[in-house]
Enzyme design. Structure first.
Site, PDB file in Angstrom:
ATOM      1  N   LYS A  55       0.854  -1.194   0.000  1.00  0.00           N
ATOM      2  CA  LYS A  55       0.000   0.000   0.000  1.00  0.00           C
ATOM      3  C   LYS A  55       0.885   1.237   0.000  1.00  0.00           C
ATOM      4  O   LYS A  55       1.528   1.559   0.994  1.00  0.00           O
ATOM      5  CB  LYS A  55      -0.885   0.032   1.247  1.00  0.00           C
ATOM      6  N   GLY A  89       8.017   5.110   7.338  1.00  0.00           N
ATOM      7  CA  GLY A  89       7.227   6.329   7.471  1.00  0.00           C
ATOM      8  C   GLY A  89       7.520   6.998   8.796  1.00  0.00           C
ATOM      9  O   GLY A  89       8.592   6.793   9.379  1.00  0.00           O
ATOM     10  N   SER A  90       6.558   7.761   9.276  1.00  0.00           N
ATOM     11  CA  SER A  90       6.816   8.559  10.474  1.00  0.00           C
ATOM     12  C   SER A  90       6.764   7.703  11.745  1.00  0.00           C
ATOM     13  O   SER A  90       6.107   6.664  11.791  1.00  0.00           O
ATOM     14  CB  SER A  90       5.797   9.685  10.568  1.00  0.00           C
ATOM     15  N   THR A  91       7.435   8.184  12.770  1.00  0.00           N
ATOM     16  CA  THR A  91       7.459   7.480  14.051  1.00  0.00           C
ATOM     17  C   THR A  91       6.051   7.383  14.633  1.00  0.00           C
ATOM     18  O   THR A  91       5.658   6.341  15.174  1.00  0.00           O
ATOM     19  CB  THR A  91       8.404   8.219  15.023  1.00  0.00           C
ATOM     20  N   GLY A 131       4.288   4.668  12.922  1.00  0.00           N
ATOM     21  CA  GLY A 131       4.933   3.411  13.313  1.00  0.00           C
ATOM     22  C   GLY A 131       4.420   2.914  14.666  1.00  0.00           C
ATOM     23  O   GLY A 131       4.178   1.720  14.851  1.00  0.00           O
ATOM     24  N   GLU A 142      10.876   1.283   9.798  1.00  0.00           N
ATOM     25  CA  GLU A 142      11.913   2.284   9.472  1.00  0.00           C
ATOM     26  C   GLU A 142      11.251   3.639   9.641  1.00  0.00           C
ATOM     27  O   GLU A 142      10.418   4.028   8.810  1.00  0.00           O
ATOM     28  CB  GLU A 142      12.405   2.101   8.032  1.00  0.00           C
ATOM     29  N   CYS A 172      14.812  10.196   5.014  1.00  0.00           N
ATOM     30  CA  CYS A 172      14.850   9.815   6.432  1.00  0.00           C
ATOM     31  C   CYS A 172      16.220  10.088   7.028  1.00  0.00           C
ATOM     32  O   CYS A 172      16.340  10.731   8.063  1.00  0.00           O
ATOM     33  CB  CYS A 172      14.461   8.361   6.585  1.00  0.00           C
ATOM     34  N   GLU A 207      11.841  16.915  13.465  1.00  0.00           N
ATOM     35  CA  GLU A 207      12.259  16.516  12.110  1.00  0.00           C
ATOM     36  C   GLU A 207      11.560  17.421  11.095  1.00  0.00           C
ATOM     37  O   GLU A 207      10.345  17.374  10.940  1.00  0.00           O
ATOM     38  CB  GLU A 207      11.865  15.056  11.846  1.00  0.00           C
TER      39      GLU A 207
HETATM   40  P1  NAD Z   1       3.467   8.673   7.245  1.00  0.00           P
HETATM   41  O1  NAD Z   1       3.743   7.913   8.497  1.00  0.00           O
HETATM   42  O2  NAD Z   1       2.525   9.802   7.306  1.00  0.00           O
HETATM   43  O3  NAD Z   1       2.889   7.706   6.124  1.00  0.00           O
HETATM   44  C1  NAD Z   1       3.590   6.553   5.691  1.00  0.00           C
HETATM   45  C2  NAD Z   1       2.599   5.518   5.206  1.00  0.00           C
HETATM   46  O4  NAD Z   1       1.785   5.085   6.300  1.00  0.00           O
HETATM   47  C3  NAD Z   1       1.636   6.015   4.134  1.00  0.00           C
HETATM   48  O5  NAD Z   1       1.455   4.968   3.191  1.00  0.00           O
HETATM   49  C4  NAD Z   1       0.354   6.235   4.918  1.00  0.00           C
HETATM   50  O6  NAD Z   1      -0.810   6.134   4.137  1.00  0.00           O
HETATM   51  C5  NAD Z   1       0.415   5.116   5.920  1.00  0.00           C
HETATM   52  N1  NAD Z   1      -0.391   5.313   7.137  1.00  0.00           N
HETATM   53  C6  NAD Z   1      -0.828   6.474   7.676  1.00  0.00           C
HETATM   54  N2  NAD Z   1      -1.523   6.239   8.822  1.00  0.00           N
HETATM   55  C7  NAD Z   1      -1.490   4.902   9.003  1.00  0.00           C
HETATM   56  C8  NAD Z   1      -1.981   4.037  10.020  1.00  0.00           C
HETATM   57  N3  NAD Z   1      -2.648   4.494  11.081  1.00  0.00           N
HETATM   58  N4  NAD Z   1      -1.722   2.718   9.915  1.00  0.00           N
HETATM   59  C9  NAD Z   1      -1.017   2.223   8.876  1.00  0.00           C
HETATM   60  N5  NAD Z   1      -0.542   2.987   7.874  1.00  0.00           N
HETATM   61  C10 NAD Z   1      -0.769   4.310   7.936  1.00  0.00           C
HETATM   62  O7  NAD Z   1       4.899   9.101   6.701  1.00  0.00           O
HETATM   63  P2  NAD Z   1       5.224  10.013   5.432  1.00  0.00           P
HETATM   64  O8  NAD Z   1       4.849  11.412   5.782  1.00  0.00           O
HETATM   65  O9  NAD Z   1       4.676   9.376   4.207  1.00  0.00           O
HETATM   66  O10 NAD Z   1       6.807   9.877   5.367  1.00  0.00           O
HETATM   67  C11 NAD Z   1       7.660  10.732   6.044  1.00  0.00           C
HETATM   68  C12 NAD Z   1       8.264  10.067   7.259  1.00  0.00           C
HETATM   69  O11 NAD Z   1       8.848   8.828   6.894  1.00  0.00           O
HETATM   70  C13 NAD Z   1       9.401  10.873   7.882  1.00  0.00           C
HETATM   71  O12 NAD Z   1       9.286  10.867   9.288  1.00  0.00           O
HETATM   72  C14 NAD Z   1      10.646  10.108   7.479  1.00  0.00           C
HETATM   73  O13 NAD Z   1      11.752  10.308   8.314  1.00  0.00           O
HETATM   74  C15 NAD Z   1      10.148   8.714   7.484  1.00  0.00           C
HETATM   75  N6  NAD Z   1      10.977   7.849   6.643  1.00  0.00           N
HETATM   76  C16 NAD Z   1      11.797   6.941   7.243  1.00  0.00           C
HETATM   77  C17 NAD Z   1      12.641   6.138   6.484  1.00  0.00           C
HETATM   78  C18 NAD Z   1      13.560   5.141   7.122  1.00  0.00           C
HETATM   79  O14 NAD Z   1      14.087   4.300   6.428  1.00  0.00           O
HETATM   80  N7  NAD Z   1      13.777   5.173   8.420  1.00  0.00           N
HETATM   81  C19 NAD Z   1      12.638   6.268   5.087  1.00  0.00           C
HETATM   82  C20 NAD Z   1      11.798   7.203   4.505  1.00  0.00           C
HETATM   83  C21 NAD Z   1      10.964   7.986   5.299  1.00  0.00           C
END
Ligand code: NAD
Length: 471
Positions: A172, A223-225, A228, A245, A279, A377
């Site tokens: 997704k 994605g975001s902490t 996560g 991650e 990230c 961040e």
């Molecule tokens: P986000 O957490 O908003 O979204 C990431 C994904 O999660 C999207 O597909 C979103 O639709 C989905 N999502 C949202 N709410 C959800 C839920 N409740 N349950 C399951 N899935 C859900 O993150 P973003 O804004 O897309 O990305 C930016 C963040 O990602 C930054 O904090 C960045 O540091 C981090 N990031 C980390 C790495 C790494 O390898 N550590 C790599 C890239 C980005």
């Protein structure tokens, strides 16, 4: 591409949805296309197709899986330009520089390297008491949830190790960048058996339903902490395996023996790769007082040479911020920094009414821990610069953050830099560079930056469970 029909990919078929949502080009605000909005019943269909495919795929031999991953790498190579163009149209990053073509090259390289990794049976004991073997088995259906910053490369980081080890996948993508993933999955389905790789798109709720879905055995999430943590909570009931991650707020520490002119380019790209929407980008720069003003000047000089523009223009090297929410976050953090006495060296002013989400490359000096632009961040093109005089104190300040993804130390004295590196609380530390990652090196965060690692053998084993056989 606006007229193209994008559909879910379930069991090798393109599946239409009742509803769609709009995806826009962050350079212009114009529509890039309409993405299918999956229903929960369609998520169930995708999971069930992946479960059925798992019955066969998990029993294939190692050579079959390896060939499939090489075929994925070949398909990425053969379709790189089409995917790069679509990626730029929805993500905003330029075609050139470390943009879409670079991302596709990375995706192919990761797929090819991962195809060649092996997890052979390990003999733990073989003597007159008996023989004990450790086997690595696939887990089941892997749910992959990806962000909008490096959508295709991160998708490949999730998909290929899962398939290489005999799992099947439901991916997704982020609702901000779903189209390139749909198209990539469609192309990869031409080289994979039906049901091995499925794609559902929709709003965040689909991700939440995946993390509690009883048919999914593991979630790999980038994605975001904050998200996560939610995933970890809702995955608990079904005891899913997790690789998370998450966010980073990487510190870079510049020691006084550096030549400011020599390190300016490396510092700049460490921070501004993908417009800072990476990230493991350098997000807080600590510079020793002896060379502080010189580093500020050299960085500003370098930054002033950077061409920011529409990603489709061949001479842009940086594009817009990917979405409005992120643009506003960056703008607010910079405004807050200015209000707290931050000295803007370049950038710092954006025209909210101009088309697209363009925020200029921004350097803000004279900040410190406690300022939001340092503590939070920013995930965008704004770098705070902080002066330090005492090494122990700067290490304490670098570690004074809940994140622990990466960090860097800049010095001509490598041994001294390594000593500082060993005291940083983060998963990767670079010396005289920042953010370089490779498919043969494990990558992951400590503290709130994640759980588990990706890449190399260490990453591959996260897609397996152990079975020991005693004889
Ligand atoms: P986000 O957490 O908003 O979204 C990431 C994904 O999660 C999207 O597909 C979103 O639709 C989905 N999502 C949202 N709410 C959800 C839920 N409740 N349950 C399951 N899935 C859900 O993150 P973003 O804004 O897309 O990305 C930016 C963040 O990602 C930054 O904090 C960045 O540091 C981090 N990031 C980390 C790495 C790494 O390898 N550590 C790599 C890239 C980005």
């Amino acid at each position: 591409m606006v007229d193209q029909q994008y559909k879910l990919i379930i069991n090798g078929q393109a599946v239409a949805t009742n509803q769609t949502f709009e995806v826009v080009n962050p350079s212009t605000g114009a529509a890039t296309g309409a993405a299918p909005k999956a229903s929960l019943a369609q998520l169930d269909e995708a999971v069930s197709a992946a479960q059925t495919a798992f019955e066969t795929w998990s029993k294939t031999d190692d050579g079959t899986r390896q060939r499939a991953c090489i075929a994925i790498a070949d398909a990425l190579r053969d379709n790189a330009e089409e995917l790069a163009q679509l990626l730029t149209l929805e993500q905003g990053k330029p075609l050139n520089g470390m943009g879409s073509r670079f991302e596709l090259g990375g995706a192919e390289a990761w797929a090819r390297h991962t195809a060649g990794l092996e997890l052979p049976v390990k003999v733990l004991q073989d003597d007159n008491q008996g023989r004990v073997e450790l086997h690595r088995k696939p887990i089941g259906v892997v749910g992959s949830i990806t962000p909008w910053n490096w959508p295709l490369m991160i998708a490949i980081w999730h998909i290929v190790p899962a398939i290489r080890t005999g799992n099947t996948v439901v991916i997704k993508p982020s609702p901000f960048t779903p189209l390139s993933t749909i198209r990539m999955v469609e192309l990869l389905n031409q080289v994979l058996p039906a049901g091995v790789l499925n794609c559902v798109t929709g709003e965040n709720e689909i991700g939440a339903s995946m993390s509690s879905h009883p048919g999914i055995a593991k979630i790999v999430f980038t994605g975001s902490t904050e998200t996560g943590k939610k995933i970890m909570g809702s995955a608990a009931a079904t005891l899913k395996r997790l690789t998370l991650e998450l966010g980073g707020n990487d510190a870079g520490i510049v020691l006084p023996d550096c030549d400011p002119r020599q390190i300016a380019e490396g510092l700049f790209w460490g921070a501004f790769i993908n417009g800072g929407q990476t990230c493991a980008a350098l997000k807080r720069l600590y510079v020793h007082e002896d060379i502080y003003e010189d580093v500020c000047r050299e960085l500003t000089n370098y930054a002033s040479s950077i061409k920011v523009g529409d990603g489709r223009s061949e001479d842009s090297v940086l594009g817009p911020v990917q979405n409005r929410m992120q643009y506003e976050k960056v703008r607010d953090l910079v405004n807050d920094a200015k209000g707290r006495g931050g000295r803007v060296l370049i950038g710092g002013e954006a025209d909210d009414k101009a088309p697209g989400n363009f925020y200029p490359v921004t350097l803000v000096a004279d900040l410190d821990n406690g300022d939001r632009l340092v503590d939070e961040e920013q995930f965008g093109p704004a770098l705070p610069i902080i002066k330090f005089s005492d090494l122990d104190e700067v290490i304490r300040r670098a570690n004074d953050n809940p994140n622990g993804l990466g960090g860097s130390v800049w010095s001509r004295d490598i041994e001294k830099a390594k000593k500082v590196a060993s005291q940083l609380e983060c998963g990767s530390v670079w010396i005289n560079k920042h953010g370089a990652i490779q498919p043969n090196v494990p990558f992951g965060g400590v503290k709130s930056s994640g759980l588990g690692v990706e890449f190399a053998e260490e990453g591959l084993v996260e897609y397996t469970t152990i079975q020991v056989v005693y004889q």
